[in-house]
Design an enzyme around this catalytic site. Structure first.
Site, short mmCIF file in Angstrom:
data_model
loop_
_atom_site.label_atom_id
_atom_site.label_comp_id
_atom_site.label_asym_id
_atom_site.label_seq_id
_atom_site.Cartn_x
_atom_site.Cartn_y
_atom_site.Cartn_z
N GLY A 45 0.77 -1.24 0.00
CA GLY A 45 0.00 0.00 0.00
C GLY A 45 0.80 1.29 0.00
O GLY A 45 0.33 2.31 -0.49
N GLU A 100 4.04 4.15 5.91
CA GLU A 100 2.83 3.31 5.77
C GLU A 100 1.75 4.10 5.05
O GLU A 100 1.67 5.32 5.16
CB GLU A 100 2.29 2.93 7.16
N ASP A 101 0.89 3.39 4.34
CA ASP A 101 -0.27 4.06 3.76
C ASP A 101 -1.31 4.34 4.84
O ASP A 101 -1.86 5.42 4.90
CB ASP A 101 -0.88 3.25 2.60
N ASP A 104 -4.32 1.26 11.18
CA ASP A 104 -5.70 0.88 11.50
C ASP A 104 -5.71 0.37 12.94
O ASP A 104 -5.75 1.17 13.88
CB ASP A 104 -6.08 -0.21 10.48
N SER A 105 -5.61 -0.92 13.15
CA SER A 105 -5.55 -1.44 14.53
C SER A 105 -4.23 -1.05 15.21
O SER A 105 -4.16 -0.99 16.43
CB SER A 105 -5.67 -2.96 14.52
N ASP A 161 -6.23 -0.76 -1.31
CA ASP A 161 -6.90 -1.64 -2.28
C ASP A 161 -8.15 -2.30 -1.72
O ASP A 161 -8.39 -2.35 -0.51
CB ASP A 161 -5.94 -2.76 -2.69
N ARG A 167 -5.73 0.55 -6.19
CA ARG A 167 -4.54 1.21 -5.64
C ARG A 167 -4.12 2.38 -6.52
O ARG A 167 -3.47 3.31 -6.07
CB ARG A 167 -3.37 0.22 -5.56
C1 PRP Z 1 -2.26 -2.33 5.59
C2 PRP Z 1 -1.29 -1.18 5.83
C3 PRP Z 1 -0.57 -1.58 7.06
C4 PRP Z 1 -1.60 -2.38 7.82
C5 PRP Z 1 -2.22 -1.51 8.86
O1 PRP Z 1 -1.64 -3.34 4.86
O2 PRP Z 1 -0.42 -0.98 4.74
O3 PRP Z 1 0.58 -2.35 6.79
O4 PRP Z 1 -2.60 -2.81 6.89
O5 PRP Z 1 -3.22 -2.21 9.57
P1 PRP Z 1 -3.12 -2.43 11.14
O6 PRP Z 1 -2.79 -1.09 11.77
O7 PRP Z 1 -4.52 -2.90 11.49
O8 PRP Z 1 -2.10 -3.47 11.42
P2 PRP Z 1 -2.43 -4.55 4.19
O9 PRP Z 1 -2.37 -5.70 5.13
O10 PRP Z 1 -3.78 -4.09 3.76
O11 PRP Z 1 -1.51 -4.92 2.95
P3 PRP Z 1 -1.23 -4.06 1.60
O12 PRP Z 1 -0.48 -2.82 2.00
O13 PRP Z 1 -0.40 -4.98 0.77
O14 PRP Z 1 -2.57 -3.74 0.98
#
Ligand code: PRP
Length: 181
Positions: A45, A100-101, A104-105, A161, A167
């Site tokens: 991402g 990071e993009d 979240d958690s 995505d 993306r």
């Molecule tokens: C997303 C984002 C972080 C993670 C954040 O990646 O890039 O790495 O989730 O989430 P969290 O704070 O709940 O741990 P994703 O797993 O969607 O993979 P991608 O970047 O390849 O789409």
């Protein structure tokens, strides 16, 4: 062949993203003035944000990438980040900024942080384009450079995505899934 889901409104425009990147790049350039930074993009991402951010920095920078398992999207798992692609660079004694993009958690970052700290960086900071603080599962997680806080909606674009699609969008939009129609 159509993409899954139905694109909704623009939540964050290209202009807002550009302004956000300039602001963050200025903050980083001030904080690290006179030093070299190693930007580490977390795939996939972060690729677009990384490319835009690095072009706005005024400090000397190098880039590297990691890929980690998205265990944070699962329920309580082993609590260990599985490295799918490790760094090429040795980070010992270096000023590292994780790019990071979205946060979240916070689970991915908290585990990745623990791991990277064992490698002895001079400093380790987190920079995220987007943040959903309402989804946090990790207490007191510090995002050193936050782009924009967003509500808990399903969003795509600018690296984010759905099933691998969207993306490429230059802005961030909501996505409605078929099941909700
Ligand atoms: C997303 C984002 C972080 C993670 C954040 O990646 O890039 O790495 O989730 O989430 P969290 O704070 O709940 O741990 P994703 O797993 O969607 O993979 P991608 O970047 O390849 O789409």
């Amino acid at each position: 062949m159509t993409r899954p889901g139905e694109l909704g409104d623009v939540l964050i425009s290209e202009a807002e993203i550009r302004a956000m990147i300039r602001r963050i790049a200025d903050e980083i350039s001030n904080d690290y003035a006179g030093r070299e930074v190693l930007l580490v993009g977390v795939l996939k991402g972060a690729f677009m944000f990384m490319a835009d951010l690095v072009r706005e920095l005024k400090v000397a920078s190098q880039v590297d990438f990691m890929a980690v398992s998205s265990y944070g999207k699962e329920t309580k798992s082993s609590g260990v980040v599985r490295i799918l692609k490790d760094l090429d660079e040795d980070i010992t004694g270096r000023h590292v900024i994780i790019v990071e993009d979205i946060i979240d958690s916070g689970l991915t970052w908290s585990k990745l942080r623990e791991l990277l700290l064992t490698r002895g960086p001079a400093s380790l900071a987190l920079c995220a384009a987007f943040d959903k603080p309402s989804r946090r599962k990790v207490a007191n997680l510090k995002v050193d450079y936050t782009g924009l806080e967003i509500p808990d909606a399903f969003i795509v674009g600018y690296g984010l995505d759905y099933q691998g699609f969207y993306r490429d969008l230059p802005d961030v939009r909501t996505l409605r899934l078929e099941a909700e129609n």
